[in-house]
Design an enzyme around this catalytic site. Structure first.
Site, PDB file in Angstrom:
ATOM      1  CG  ASP A  46      -2.944   0.881   1.959  1.00  0.00           C
ATOM      2  OD1 ASP A  46      -2.593  -0.270   1.644  1.00  0.00           O
ATOM      3  OD2 ASP A  46      -2.134   1.756   2.361  1.00  0.00           O
ATOM      4  CB  SER A  47      -4.384  -3.484  -1.858  1.00  0.00           C
ATOM      5  OG  SER A  47      -5.339  -4.156  -1.055  1.00  0.00           O
ATOM      6  CG  ASP A  85      -3.622  -1.349   5.167  1.00  0.00           C
ATOM      7  OD1 ASP A  85      -2.813  -1.405   6.096  1.00  0.00           O
ATOM      8  OD2 ASP A  85      -3.373  -1.723   4.004  1.00  0.00           O
ATOM      9  CE  LYS A 114      -1.757  -4.124   6.443  1.00  0.00           C
ATOM     10  NZ  LYS A 114      -0.936  -3.188   5.690  1.00  0.00           N
ATOM     11  CD  GLU A 116       2.467   0.628   4.486  1.00  0.00           C
ATOM     12  OE1 GLU A 116       3.377   1.371   4.059  1.00  0.00           O
ATOM     13  OE2 GLU A 116       1.593   0.134   3.758  1.00  0.00           O
ATOM     14  CD  GLU A 184       3.676  -5.716   0.859  1.00  0.00           C
ATOM     15  OE1 GLU A 184       3.006  -5.133   1.736  1.00  0.00           O
ATOM     16  OE2 GLU A 184       3.487  -5.564  -0.370  1.00  0.00           O
TER      17      GLU A 184
HETATM   18  O1  KIV Z   1      -3.191  -3.180   1.306  1.00  0.00           O
HETATM   19  C1  KIV Z   1      -3.136  -4.414   1.409  1.00  0.00           C
HETATM   20  O2  KIV Z   1      -3.954  -5.144   0.868  1.00  0.00           O
HETATM   21  C2  KIV Z   1      -2.069  -4.949   2.235  1.00  0.00           C
HETATM   22  C3  KIV Z   1      -1.664  -6.347   2.172  1.00  0.00           C
HETATM   23  C4  KIV Z   1      -1.948  -7.252   1.158  1.00  0.00           C
HETATM   24  C5  KIV Z   1      -0.792  -6.814   3.220  1.00  0.00           C
HETATM   25  O3  KIV Z   1      -1.501  -4.235   2.995  1.00  0.00           O
END
Ligand code: KIV
Length: 266
Positions: A46-47, A85, A114, A116, A184
């Site tokens: 989600d980056s 994510d 993924k 959190e 992280e």
């Molecule tokens: O959103 C992301 O890119 C991430 C990581 C780099 C672990 O969660």
């Protein structure tokens, strides 16, 4: 025929004390090249909220947007394991929304999701997702979706007590069904302690060298995203300069009548 990376491949790495690599990708061609380069896991992080969409935090991206990027990445991948994510609030409202939203990512081509956090509710989400055939990576330590409750970008698991608490959370998520734990911004010693005391792979994101795997945002690795680079990222190239250089040359050629040539014309 390429042998696809699966949850079993990743577990074997843990069992045999071998490492695997994880990079983010948000588009078809990048995913294709990462796959060709031998990257084992591709994460649609989600980056992408900041890196690909220019938003300020990950909070701004929704499940609908993550689905579009997941489709694009999955199309480019043959061998790597693809993880999406789950964005802010896409698995928090209730279990049924969580299963629906995560299931949609699998429909779009992801092999796992993924999520959190920790605690009873998240453990229940992990359990129900796993029971629905959706493998889950649990993201612990610094969890960007909780930045407002954590009070900023803070290293987690710094004391012995905090390290023990983190291990407890990791085991809770493992027991619920998570197949890997992403840590992280955790001190290397804490990540080592968790890695040595859990039987599933650990993935380091700024958590030192002792984890089973390492993940970075590909735009940091390529030297493409320049608004902010975390201390733990390593820049392997200078894609920003490459893009600027190519764009300037194109601009020059257009303005001076040097593009297109006869060969580039019909
Ligand atoms: O959103 C992301 O890119 C991430 C990581 C780099 C672990 O969660």
């Amino acid at each position: 025929m390429v042998k696809k990376v699966t949850v079993n491949t990743l577990q074997k790495c843990k069992d045999n004390n071998e490492k695997f690599s994880v990079l983010t990708a948000y588009d078809y061609s990048t995913a294709k090249y990462l796959d060709e380069a031998g990257i084992d896991v591709i994460l649609i992080g989600d980056s992408l909220a900041m890196v690909a969409l220019g938003y300020e935090t990950t909070h701004a991206v929704g499940a609908d947007e993550m689905a579009i990027f997941t489709r694009a990445v999955a199309k480019g991948v043959e061998r790597a394991f693809v993880i999406t994510d789950m964005p802010f609030l896409s698995y928090h409202t209730n279990i049924s929304d969580a299963v629906k939203n995560c299931g949609e990512m699998i429909r779009c081509g992801a092999n796992a999701v993924k999520i959190e956090g920790f605690g009873d509710y998240i453990a229940e989400v992990v359990k129900r997702l796993t029971q629905s055939g959706i493998p889950v990576v649990s993201h612990l330590g610094f969890t960007p979706q909780f930045i407002n409750t954590l009070g900023g970008y803070k290293i987690q698991g710094k004391t012995e007590k905090a390290a023990q608490e983190l291990l407890k959370q990791a085991k809770e998520m493992r027991d619920a069904g998570a197949f890997a734990i992403l840590l992280e911004m955790v001190p290397a010693e804490t990540a080592k302690y968790i890695t040595e005391n859990i039987d599933i792979p650990t993935i380091s994101c700024g958590a030192g060298k002792h984890c089973t795997a390492q993940v970075l945002v590909s735009d940091d690795v390529f030297g493409k995203y320049s608004d902010f680079t975390p201390k733990f990222a390593r820049k392997y190239g200078d894609m920003k300069s490459l893009i600027l250089d190519c764009a300037k040359k194109f601009d020059y050629d257009v303005k001076n009548g040097l593009f297109p040539s006869d060969e580039e014309s019909f």
